[in-house]
Scaffold this motif. Sequence first.
Motif, PDB file in Angstrom:
ATOM      1  N   SER A  55       0.855  -1.191   0.000  1.00 21.29           N
ATOM      2  CA  SER A  55       0.000   0.000   0.000  1.00 21.29           C
ATOM      3  C   SER A  55       0.885   1.232   0.000  1.00 21.29           C
ATOM      4  O   SER A  55       2.097   1.129   0.039  1.00 21.29           O
ATOM      5  N   THR A  56       0.270   2.396  -0.026  1.00 26.06           N
ATOM      6  CA  THR A  56       1.065   3.631  -0.041  1.00 26.06           C
ATOM      7  C   THR A  56       1.945   3.750   1.195  1.00 26.06           C
ATOM      8  O   THR A  56       3.081   4.168   1.123  1.00 26.06           O
ATOM      9  N   ILE A  57       1.387   3.358   2.353  1.00 25.86           N
ATOM     10  CA  ILE A  57       2.134   3.449   3.604  1.00 25.86           C
ATOM     11  C   ILE A  57       2.666   2.068   3.980  1.00 25.86           C
ATOM     12  O   ILE A  57       1.892   1.139   4.156  1.00 25.86           O
ATOM     13  N   PRO A  58       3.979   1.947   4.132  1.00 25.43           N
ATOM     14  CA  PRO A  58       4.525   0.646   4.546  1.00 25.43           C
ATOM     15  C   PRO A  58       3.957   0.249   5.902  1.00 25.43           C
ATOM     16  O   PRO A  58       3.852   1.091   6.800  1.00 25.43           O
ATOM     17  N   ILE A  59       3.592  -1.006   6.029  1.00 30.53           N
ATOM     18  CA  ILE A  59       2.917  -1.451   7.250  1.00 30.53           C
ATOM     19  C   ILE A  59       3.799  -1.311   8.489  1.00 30.53           C
ATOM     20  O   ILE A  59       3.307  -1.037   9.584  1.00 30.53           O
ATOM     21  N   ASP A  60       5.103  -1.431   8.337  1.00 29.97           N
ATOM     22  CA  ASP A  60       5.939  -1.340   9.542  1.00 29.97           C
ATOM     23  C   ASP A  60       5.953   0.078  10.120  1.00 29.97           C
ATOM     24  O   ASP A  60       6.017   0.254  11.329  1.00 29.97           O
ATOM     25  N   ILE A  61       5.872   1.067   9.250  1.00 28.39           N
ATOM     26  CA  ILE A  61       5.801   2.448   9.758  1.00 28.39           C
ATOM     27  C   ILE A  61       4.441   2.683  10.414  1.00 28.39           C
ATOM     28  O   ILE A  61       4.342   3.288  11.479  1.00 28.39           O
ATOM     29  N   ALA A  62       3.382   2.165   9.789  1.00 28.09           N
ATOM     30  CA  ALA A  62       2.042   2.289  10.356  1.00 28.09           C
ATOM     31  C   ALA A  62       1.993   1.665  11.745  1.00 28.09           C
ATOM     32  O   ALA A  62       1.442   2.245  12.688  1.00 28.09           O
ATOM     33  N   LYS A  63       2.569   0.474  11.879  1.00 31.78           N
ATOM     34  CA  LYS A  63       2.611  -0.208  13.173  1.00 31.78           C
ATOM     35  C   LYS A  63       3.430   0.578  14.178  1.00 31.78           C
ATOM     36  O   LYS A  63       3.062   0.709  15.327  1.00 31.78           O
ATOM     37  N   LYS A  64       4.576   1.083  13.719  1.00 30.96           N
ATOM     38  CA  LYS A  64       5.491   1.759  14.629  1.00 30.96           C
ATOM     39  C   LYS A  64       4.845   3.006  15.249  1.00 30.96           C
ATOM     40  O   LYS A  64       4.944   3.226  16.450  1.00 30.96           O
ATOM     41  N   VAL A  65       4.167   3.783  14.431  1.00 34.53           N
ATOM     42  CA  VAL A  65       3.507   4.987  14.940  1.00 34.53           C
ATOM     43  C   VAL A  65       2.471   4.613  15.997  1.00 34.53           C
ATOM     44  O   VAL A  65       2.415   5.209  17.071  1.00 34.53           O
ATOM     45  N   LEU A  66       1.690   3.599  15.674  1.00 35.93           N
ATOM     46  CA  LEU A  66       0.644   3.177  16.601  1.00 35.93           C
ATOM     47  C   LEU A  66       1.233   2.743  17.946  1.00 35.93           C
ATOM     48  O   LEU A  66       0.768   3.155  19.016  1.00 35.93           O
ATOM     49  N   LEU A  67       2.270   1.930  17.901  1.00 30.60           N
ATOM     50  CA  LEU A  67       2.906   1.472  19.142  1.00 30.60           C
ATOM     51  C   LEU A  67       3.577   2.621  19.868  1.00 30.60           C
ATOM     52  O   LEU A  67       3.549   2.706  21.087  1.00 30.60           O
ATOM     53  N   ASN A  68       4.176   3.510  19.092  1.00 24.71           N
ATOM     54  CA  ASN A  68       4.872   4.653  19.660  1.00 24.71           C
ATOM     55  C   ASN A  68       3.909   5.523  20.478  1.00 24.71           C
ATOM     56  O   ASN A  68       4.238   5.973  21.571  1.00 24.71           O
ATOM     57  N   ILE A  69       2.719   5.738  19.955  1.00 20.74           N
ATOM     58  CA  ILE A  69       1.716   6.528  20.665  1.00 20.74           C
ATOM     59  C   ILE A  69       1.288   5.814  21.948  1.00 20.74           C
ATOM     60  O   ILE A  69       1.234   6.423  23.022  1.00 20.74           O
ATOM     61  N   SER A  70       1.031   4.505  21.848  1.00 20.15           N
ATOM     62  CA  SER A  70       0.627   3.741  23.032  1.00 20.15           C
ATOM     63  C   SER A  70       1.691   3.784  24.113  1.00 20.15           C
ATOM     64  O   SER A  70       1.396   3.994  25.299  1.00 20.15           O
ATOM     65  N   PHE A  71       2.944   3.561  23.714  1.00 19.33           N
ATOM     66  CA  PHE A  71       4.056   3.635  24.638  1.00 19.33           C
ATOM     67  C   PHE A  71       4.183   4.922  25.341  1.00 19.33           C
ATOM     68  O   PHE A  71       4.373   4.980  26.548  1.00 19.33           O
ATOM     69  N   THR A  72       4.169   5.986  24.537  1.00 16.44           N
ATOM     70  CA  THR A  72       4.361   7.319  25.099  1.00 16.44           C
ATOM     71  C   THR A  72       3.276   7.596  26.119  1.00 16.44           C
ATOM     72  O   THR A  72       3.540   8.083  27.206  1.00 16.44           O
ATOM     73  N   LYS A  73       2.065   7.210  25.763  1.00 14.87           N
ATOM     74  CA  LYS A  73       0.962   7.388  26.702  1.00 14.87           C
ATOM     75  C   LYS A  73       1.215   6.587  27.984  1.00 14.87           C
ATOM     76  O   LYS A  73       0.957   7.084  29.078  1.00 14.87           O
ATOM     77  N   ASN A  74       1.718   5.371  27.861  1.00 14.18           N
ATOM     78  CA  ASN A  74       1.999   4.559  29.046  1.00 14.18           C
ATOM     79  C   ASN A  74       3.061   5.187  29.930  1.00 14.18           C
ATOM     80  O   ASN A  74       2.930   5.195  31.152  1.00 14.18           O
TER      81      ASN A  74
END
Lengths: 166, 166
Positions: free
Chosen positions: A25-44
Amino acid sequence: MKNSYTFVYTNLVIETMKIEDEIKSTIPIDIAKKVLLNISFTKNVLHDNFQELIKPYDLSGEQYNVLRILRGQKGKPVNMCDIQERMIAKNSNTTRLIDKLLLKQMVTRSECPANRRKIEILITQKGLDVLAELDPVIIQHEKFFANKLTIEELEQLNNLLEKYRN
Amino acid sequence: MKNSYTFVYTNLVIETMKIEDEIKSTIPIDIAKKVLLNISFTKNVLHDNFQELIKPYDLSGEQYNVLRILRGQKGKPVNMCDIQERMIAKNSNTTRLIDKLLLKQMVTRSECPANRRKIEILITQKGLDVLAELDPVIIQHEKFFANKLTIEELEQLNNLLEKYRN
DNA sequence: ATTTTTCATTTGTATATACAAATGTGTATT
DNA sequence: AATACACATTTGTATATACAAATGAAAAAT
């Protein structure tokens, strides 16, 4: 202990690497995953830090949030559904939460005269005093993280998060 | 319902505006607060969306995470403290979580022959099948948000979050 | 070899999150 | 006025989060 975050982070990214090959897809899945985890982490990290700070004050995070909502009313009483609407966790149990604050004598609860279905919650002086004591601690907490970025970067971060979310 | 987030967000910012006047620093307190709330919110939105997705599969969020960790082992057994270390929520109760997965026959549990203190957890074929079924759903979830930004913006977001956190 | 310490897991308790059902009150319908 | 419907809150149940204490096994100390 605190470092275990990094472990999960990398672990999940590695674990799902191969899926990337399957779907293009236009956005590589690993970057999509990384952002999502990064947000969860930071919140934690923020959450853990916050919990650590309020622990000595005998308040849970949600109890603190409710007190903040009540103080924001400046004397105007709030009823249960108003509180529920404004809380971060939408489905938490406001009744039981207020029960705890009542025991600590930080709020009062009375039947609404205009509508007997409703209940009026007010913050007490004791509640206001605890909040006042906590204010500088919370500001310290917020600035501790924010100071790592410039004002421009903070605004950029806000914009990116809003764009990502909406 | 979903809009109640915005309510809390603005509510808390407004509620604490006056404190800003009291303490001057390089970073204005309202921007510091806003970033912090923005991160919490965004995480909540992601979390709610995720919960919605896995609901039909009879798995809780943490149960899903544990299954992911187990699949990442590619057949190598993991023991309890390994799982705990890698989970997002550090202090959750791994024993009881595994109990639930055992009931659903998605994992097996056996005593470690080399060290009787330890316990070996493995994912079953049934567990792997559920994960395989969920994979495209999760990818869809991750891309749904990521697609709102360009690759450059996503990388920028990652960098800002890491800088903010560390 | 016995005692002490550390490690891995389990159990217990309190609170939080999530959702459904129950209760009691007000409003609208007929 | 009686019935049906909507609203505000409470109660119940299951799971999750957080922390402390208990249990049992391995390693270290004496």
